[in-house]
Design an enzyme around this catalytic site. Structure first.
Site, PDB file in Angstrom:
ATOM      1  N   GLY A  72      12.506   4.241   5.436  1.00  0.00           N
ATOM      2  CA  GLY A  72      13.771   4.829   4.285  1.00  0.00           C
ATOM      3  C   GLY A  72      13.202   6.240   3.744  1.00  0.00           C
ATOM      4  CB  THR A  73      10.165   6.942   2.650  1.00  0.00           C
ATOM      5  OG1 THR A  73      10.036   6.275   0.625  1.00  0.00           O
ATOM      6  CG2 THR A  73       9.874   7.995   1.682  1.00  0.00           C
ATOM      7  CG  ASN A 152      17.064   2.573  -5.987  1.00  0.00           C
ATOM      8  OD1 ASN A 152      17.607   3.281  -5.314  1.00  0.00           O
ATOM      9  ND2 ASN A 152      15.898   2.669  -6.327  1.00  0.00           N
ATOM     10  CB  ALA A 201      13.752  -3.443   9.014  1.00  0.00           C
ATOM     11  CG  HIS A 202      10.877  -2.763   2.688  1.00  0.00           C
ATOM     12  ND1 HIS A 202      10.954  -2.747   1.812  1.00  0.00           N
ATOM     13  CD2 HIS A 202      10.857  -1.586   3.441  1.00  0.00           C
ATOM     14  CE1 HIS A 202      10.687  -1.954   1.131  1.00  0.00           C
ATOM     15  NE2 HIS A 202      10.733  -1.247   1.763  1.00  0.00           N
ATOM     16  CB  CYS A 326       9.100   4.647  -6.519  1.00  0.00           C
ATOM     17  SG  CYS A 326      10.477   3.780  -5.660  1.00  0.00           S
TER      18      CYS A 326
HETATM   19  C1  LIG Z   1      13.943   1.451  -0.721  1.00  0.00           C
HETATM   20  C2  LIG Z   1      14.353   2.733  -0.560  1.00  0.00           C
HETATM   21  C3  LIG Z   1      14.376   2.988  -0.114  1.00  0.00           C
HETATM   22  C4  LIG Z   1      12.544   3.980   0.562  1.00  0.00           C
HETATM   23  O1  LIG Z   1      12.645   3.014   1.777  1.00  0.00           O
HETATM   24  P1  LIG Z   1      11.397   2.726   2.408  1.00  0.00           P
HETATM   25  O2  LIG Z   1      11.226   2.524   3.480  1.00  0.00           O
HETATM   26  O3  LIG Z   1      10.615   1.277   1.571  1.00  0.00           O
HETATM   27  O4  LIG Z   1      10.365   4.191   3.185  1.00  0.00           O
HETATM   28  C5  LIG Z   1      14.965   5.103   0.119  1.00  0.00           C
HETATM   29  N1  LIG Z   1      15.848   4.321  -0.939  1.00  0.00           N
HETATM   30  C6  LIG Z   1      16.978   3.439  -1.576  1.00  0.00           C
HETATM   31  C7  LIG Z   1      18.033   3.009  -1.841  1.00  0.00           C
HETATM   32  C8  LIG Z   1      15.663   2.479  -0.594  1.00  0.00           C
HETATM   33  O5  LIG Z   1      16.384   1.370  -1.759  1.00  0.00           O
END
Ligand SMILES: *Cc1c(COP(=O)(O)O)cnc(C)c1O
Length: 395
Positions: A72-73, A152, A201-202, A326
């Protein structure tokens, strides 16, 4: 270690055993590089293509609009930095909200240091963005609007489809960080009206370190990673084949059980909130309850610190979170809670509890049993809370 009650699914989820199973051959004997032309590589390329088609179908996209990333990052960074770079001639103004994940806020801040202007639209006390605020923030030089699908920390679901109508009317690109909603809510990129969408995915029982950016056809975005010609030359780097295969399986499973899981988790979440509010004084809900992910509860307890609650719950085998993972380790209160108008001293006393597939009614009842005494003990030790008690007694 005894039994663990895992109530932190917004920070990550366990990989589904079925997902692990489909990943295994791609880690072992089927290790080929999908960019090679012999059979071992071709088999990997075929697995990638199948994953791309299966994932695209789950979100209403075309397979060619899916670009695999490391999570996601990376997807958020690419969407923001890549759009700003490719559209410099049009302008250098971007719009986002005050409650985005750091993976959106930090690249925005980076751009600001490098000559872009960023408008952060506010949220109301429940954590919702007003699409009219986005409309009012638009300028002729706006190149991107980035508003998350669901938050989140507090789980609020933003009116993405309405914002999508605003951006479309204005002819401005629209990105949404859907990391918290993919696999949890029905999601169609066309219904949402987004041009770019991030997922990971996680967060839906897939492996860590893999995600994707959906890029609508003909959307101009500069690459973030330069190198090989993978992903149509737009994202270099040898594909994480096991991860991508696992992500596709995880999304397929999550999509199939989404409705059922959502109802079950909402029932348990509501039971938890009722139990806590009935047994603890001065406990408040953070964020809107109506527009909220079924798995999320975020509460605020006067007079105590989130970190101390987490440590005491850990001794009972319960995993929860105070802000987002984070920000753990930093003493700053959550920017999300501050954006709701909660004063810093109260924001510190917040707890995020996120349910998942493994959560049972027994887990919830255990939480409701052990948590009130923890709160009472911490409040006994709290100078802030004692001051309140004394004050109450005097009155
Ligand atoms: C977890 C998260 C991310 C980051 O995703 P990663 O795959 O852990 O880098 C970005 N945005 C939101 C809203 C998240 O919950």
């Amino acid at each position: 270690m005894g039994r663990v009650i895992y109530l932190d699914h917004a920070s990550t989820t366990p990989t589904d055993p079925e997902v692990v199973e489909v990943m295994r051959p791609w880690l072992a004997e089927q290790f080929g590089n999908p960019s090679t032309v012999y059979s071992l590589g071709v088999a990997a390329a075929k697995a990638l293509q199948d994953a791309r088609e299966s994932i695209a179908a789950c979100i209403g996209a075309e397979p060619e609009e899916i670009y695999f990333t490391s999570g996601g990052t990376e997807a958020d960074n690419w969407a923001i930095l890549g759009t700003a770079d490719a559209h410099q001639k049009k302008g250098r103004h971007l719009i986002t909200s005050t409650i985005e994940h750091h993976a959106v806020l930090e690249p925005m801040e980076y751009l600001e240091k490098h000559g872009c202007e960023i408008t952060h639209v506010p949220v109301d006390a429940g954590g919702l963005v007003d699409p009219d605020d986005v409309r009012r923030a638009l300028r002729p030089d706006t190149v991107l609007v980035s508003i998350m699908h669901a938050n989140n920390e507090i789980g609020t679901i933003e009116p993405i489809d309405e914002i999508g109508r605003v951006t479309r009317e204005a002819g401005v690109l629209f990105h949404t960080d859907a990391v918290q909603t993919v696999g949890k809510l029905p999601l169609d990129v066309n219904e949402l009206g987004v041009d770019l969408l991030s997922m990971s995915a996680h967060k839906f029982y897939g492996p860590k370190g893999v995600g994707l950016l959906y890029l609508r056809k003909r959307t101009r975005v500069s690459p973030l990673l330069h190198g090989g010609n993978q992903e149509n030359g737009r994202r270099a780097g040898t594909h994480n084949v096991p991860g991508i295969v696992g992500m596709a399986k995880a999304l397929e499973l999550a999509t199939a059980r989404m409705a059922e899981d959502g109802v079950r988790e909402a029932v348990l979440r509501n039971r938890l909130w009722e139990g806590l509010s009935a047994n603890i004084e001065a406990v408040h809900l953070n964020g809107d309850m109506a527009h909220r992910l079924p798995s999320n509860l975020n509460v605020r307890l006067d007079g105590i610190e989130g970190e101390s609650m987490i440590l005491m719950l850990d001794m009972e085998g319960i995993c929860v979170s105070s802000g987002s993972a984070c920000t753990t380790g930093s003493l700053d209160p959550s920017h999300v809670l501050l954006a709701l108008g909660i004063p810093a001293e109260h924001a510190h006393g917040s707890l995020r509890i996120t349910l998942g597939r493994s959560t049972t009614a027994e887990d919830i009842d255990f939480f409701i049993k052990v948590f009130p005494p923890i709160v009472a003990r911490l409040r006994e030790m709290s100078p802030v809370w004692c001051a309140n008690c004394a004050c109450k007694q005097r009155n």
